[in-house]
Design an enzyme around this catalytic site. Structure first.
Site, PDB file in Angstrom:
ATOM      1  N   GLY A 181       0.768  -1.206  -0.230  1.00  0.00           N
ATOM      2  CA  GLY A 181       0.205   0.073  -0.116  1.00  0.00           C
ATOM      3  C   GLY A 181       0.755   1.416  -0.196  1.00  0.00           C
ATOM      4  O   GLY A 181       2.072   1.248  -0.678  1.00  0.00           O
ATOM      5  N   GLY A 234       6.838   5.124  14.433  1.00  0.00           N
ATOM      6  CA  GLY A 234       6.962   5.267  12.905  1.00  0.00           C
ATOM      7  C   GLY A 234       6.589   6.740  12.381  1.00  0.00           C
ATOM      8  O   GLY A 234       7.092   7.127  11.410  1.00  0.00           O
ATOM      9  N   HIS A 265       6.377   2.871  19.369  1.00  0.00           N
ATOM     10  CA  HIS A 265       5.478   3.287  18.296  1.00  0.00           C
ATOM     11  C   HIS A 265       6.131   4.978  17.786  1.00  0.00           C
ATOM     12  O   HIS A 265       5.160   5.839  17.838  1.00  0.00           O
ATOM     13  CB  HIS A 265       4.073   3.563  18.861  1.00  0.00           C
ATOM     14  CG  HIS A 265       3.134   3.630  17.853  1.00  0.00           C
ATOM     15  ND1 HIS A 265       1.889   2.871  17.900  1.00  0.00           N
ATOM     16  CD2 HIS A 265       3.218   4.107  16.542  1.00  0.00           C
ATOM     17  CE1 HIS A 265       1.280   3.126  16.733  1.00  0.00           C
ATOM     18  NE2 HIS A 265       1.783   4.037  16.177  1.00  0.00           N
ATOM     19  N   GLU A 311      -0.715  -1.356  23.882  1.00  0.00           N
ATOM     20  CA  GLU A 311       0.420  -0.185  23.941  1.00  0.00           C
ATOM     21  C   GLU A 311      -0.137   0.724  25.179  1.00  0.00           C
ATOM     22  O   GLU A 311      -1.295   0.940  25.125  1.00  0.00           O
ATOM     23  CB  GLU A 311       0.539   0.701  22.629  1.00  0.00           C
ATOM     24  CG  GLU A 311       1.204  -0.202  21.617  1.00  0.00           C
ATOM     25  CD  GLU A 311       1.344   0.612  20.344  1.00  0.00           C
ATOM     26  OE1 GLU A 311       1.027   2.025  20.327  1.00  0.00           O
ATOM     27  OE2 GLU A 311       1.843   0.192  19.362  1.00  0.00           O
ATOM     28  N   ARG A 327       0.460  -2.719  13.109  1.00  0.00           N
ATOM     29  CA  ARG A 327      -0.130  -2.558  14.050  1.00  0.00           C
ATOM     30  C   ARG A 327       0.192  -3.902  14.992  1.00  0.00           C
ATOM     31  O   ARG A 327       0.621  -5.103  14.292  1.00  0.00           O
ATOM     32  CB  ARG A 327      -1.789  -2.686  13.761  1.00  0.00           C
ATOM     33  CG  ARG A 327      -2.301  -1.307  13.455  1.00  0.00           C
ATOM     34  CD  ARG A 327      -2.138  -0.409  14.557  1.00  0.00           C
ATOM     35  NE  ARG A 327      -2.852   0.898  14.540  1.00  0.00           N
ATOM     36  CZ  ARG A 327      -1.862   1.915  13.835  1.00  0.00           C
ATOM     37  NH1 ARG A 327      -0.925   1.924  13.709  1.00  0.00           N
ATOM     38  NH2 ARG A 327      -2.684   3.230  13.717  1.00  0.00           N
TER      39      ARG A 327
HETATM   40  C1  3PG Z   1      -1.066   6.303  12.610  1.00  0.00           C
HETATM   41  O1  3PG Z   1      -1.768   5.189  12.403  1.00  0.00           O
HETATM   42  O2  3PG Z   1      -1.176   7.092  11.605  1.00  0.00           O
HETATM   43  C2  3PG Z   1      -0.001   5.920  13.262  1.00  0.00           C
HETATM   44  O3  3PG Z   1       0.245   4.809  14.114  1.00  0.00           O
HETATM   45  C3  3PG Z   1       0.468   7.523  13.941  1.00  0.00           C
HETATM   46  O4  3PG Z   1       0.330   7.095  15.395  1.00  0.00           O
HETATM   47  P1  3PG Z   1       0.604   8.513  16.350  1.00  0.00           P
HETATM   48  O5  3PG Z   1       0.020   9.560  15.760  1.00  0.00           O
HETATM   49  O6  3PG Z   1       0.104   7.867  17.537  1.00  0.00           O
HETATM   50  O7  3PG Z   1       2.049   8.364  16.245  1.00  0.00           O
END
Ligand code: 3PG
Length: 316
Positions: A154, A285, A283, A264, A235
Site C-alpha cells: 500500500g 513510525g 511506536h 500499548e 499494528r
Molecule cells: C497512524 O496510524 O497514523 C500511526 O500509527 C501514527 O500514530 P501516532 O500519531 O499515535 O504516532
C-alpha cells in the site's frame, strides 16, 4: 452572537493546526488519558480530533448526540468504529499519506542499525585498536544481497519497495489486491508462503482490521528463514507475540524490530521484552516533525464537515 461548534482534542496536535481550528471553533483539550475528561462535554460536542489511542465507539457515540465529525490525525482507523459513526451520520476523516515517508525512514534506519554495525570515535586510536575496530565492524550482510519481503504493498509498502529496489535489493510482495505492474516499483508479487520462506527481511505493512488479528501466527512464523529479520511497523495486533517470542528463542540468528505492540504501552509481561534478538520501539513510525504537521492538518477536513463542505479525505 453565533455559538461556535465545540471540538474536543484528545491527543497532541501541532500548535499552528490547533490554532487554525481554534479561530473557527471552540476547541477544548480533553486528554484521552484522563478518565472522564470528555464526559461533561459530550452532550454538546460536534467534532472530535484524535490520534491513535482515543477509542471512538458506540458507547461514546451514544453520549454525543450532536457529533458530526471525527478527525483522525494519522492513518490507522482501528481505534474508530467507522461503521457505527456512519450509521449515526458522523463523518470520519483521516490523513492517509501523512506519515508514510516517516515510517519508511524508520524501517530503513532500524534495519541498518541491525545490519550495518558502526561506531563513533571519541578519542585517538593506536594502530592495533584501529585495525581491530575495522575488523570487528564488518557487516556480515549487505542490503543488495538480500531479499526484502513486503506484506502489503500500500502507501507505505510501495515506498519500501521503491527504496529497497533503489538500493538494488530484490523485493517481493504479497497483497490482497492485484497491483498493476507500473505501481509495483519493481517488486515481484508472490504467494504468501513464498514471501515468508524467501525473505531475508520481512516487513509488515497491513492494517489493523479485525481479520488481520494475529495474521502472523506460529504456523506462518515457522516458514521464515532462521536468520530472518522481521519488521513490524503496522499494528501490534497483526502478530502473535507469544509465537514470535518462541520463534526468536528457537532461532537466535533471527531478529525482530517491532515499533507497534498489543497492548500499548508495552506490558511488563510482554514475552519479547527480555529477548536479545528483539528490538522494541515505542511506536515511533510517525515521529517526525513533518509527519506530525501533516497529520495535524486533519483539522482542515474536520472544519470542512462542520462548515457543511465535502471533506478531502473521508475514511474508506
Ligand atoms: C497512524 O496510524 O497514523 C500511526 O500509527 C501514527 O500514530 P501516532 O500519531 O499515535 O504516532
Amino acid at each position: 452572537m453565533t455559538t461556535r461548534p465545540l471540538v474536543l482534542q484528545t491527543e497532541a496536535l501541532d500548535l499552528p493546526a490547533r490554532q487554525w481550528l481554534a479561530e473557527r471553533a471552540e476547541v477544548l483539550e480533553t486528554p484521552f488519558s484522563t478518565p472522564g475528561a470528555m464526559d461533561p462535554h459530550l452532550p454538546r460536542v460536534e467534532a472530535l480530533v484524535v490520534r491513535t489511542y482515543t477509542r471512538v465507539d458506540q458507547a461514546l457515540l451514544d453520549k454525543a448526540p450532536r457529533l458530526r465529525a471525527v478527525g483522525r490525525a494519522g492513518v490507522g482507523l482501528d481505534n474508530i468504529d467507522v461503521a457505527a459513526c456512519r450509521a449515526r451520520g458522523v463523518q470520519v476523516v483521516y490523513t492517509p499519506d501523512a506519515n508514510s515517508s516517516a515510517v519508511v525512514e524508520l524501517v530503513f534506519a532500524t534495519l541498518l542499525d541491525h545490519l550495518r554495525p558502526r561506531t563513533t570515535l571519541r578519542h585517538a586510536l593506536d594502530d592495533a585498536a584501529w585495525a581491530k575496530a575495522r575488523k570487528d565492524l564488518v557487516a556480515p550482510r549487505q542490503l543488495e544481497t538480500l531479499t526484502i519481503g513486503i506484506l502489503g504493498l500500500g502507501r507505505v509498502g510501495s515506498r519500501i519497495a521503491r527504496a529497497a529496489t533503489a538500493l538494488n535489493m530484490r523485493a517481493l510482495y504479497n497483497d490482497l489486491l492485484d497491483i498493476p505492474a507500473d505501481a509495483r516499483h519493481h517488486a515481484t508479487p508472490v504467494p504468501l508462503d513464498d514471501l515468508l520462506a524467501q525473505s531475508d527481511i520481512l516487513t509488515l505493512h497491513i492494517d489493523g482490521r479485525p481479520s488481520n488479528r494475529r495474521f502472523i501466527d506460529a504456523a506462518r512464523l515457522a516458514r521464515l528463514k532462521p536468520d530472518a529479520v522481521f519488521v513490524n511497523m503496522s499494528r501490534g495486533m497483526v502478530v502473535d507475540h507469544t509465537a514470535l517470542a518462541e520463534f526468536l528463542r528457537r532461532n537466535p540468528a533471527a531478529h525482530a524490530i517491532l515499533d507497534v505492540h498489543d497492548p500499548e504501552p508495552i506490558a511488563a509481561d510482554n514475552p519479547l521484552l527480555p529477548l536479545p534478538n528483539a528490538r522494541l520501539l515505542p511506536h515511533l513510525g510517525a515521529a517526525t516533525a513533518q509527519a506530525h504537521t501533516n497529520m495535524s492538518w486533519v483539522v482542515r477536513d474536520v472544519w470542512r464537515i462542520l462548515a457543511g463542505e465535502p471533506p478531502q479525505f473521508p475514511a474508506p
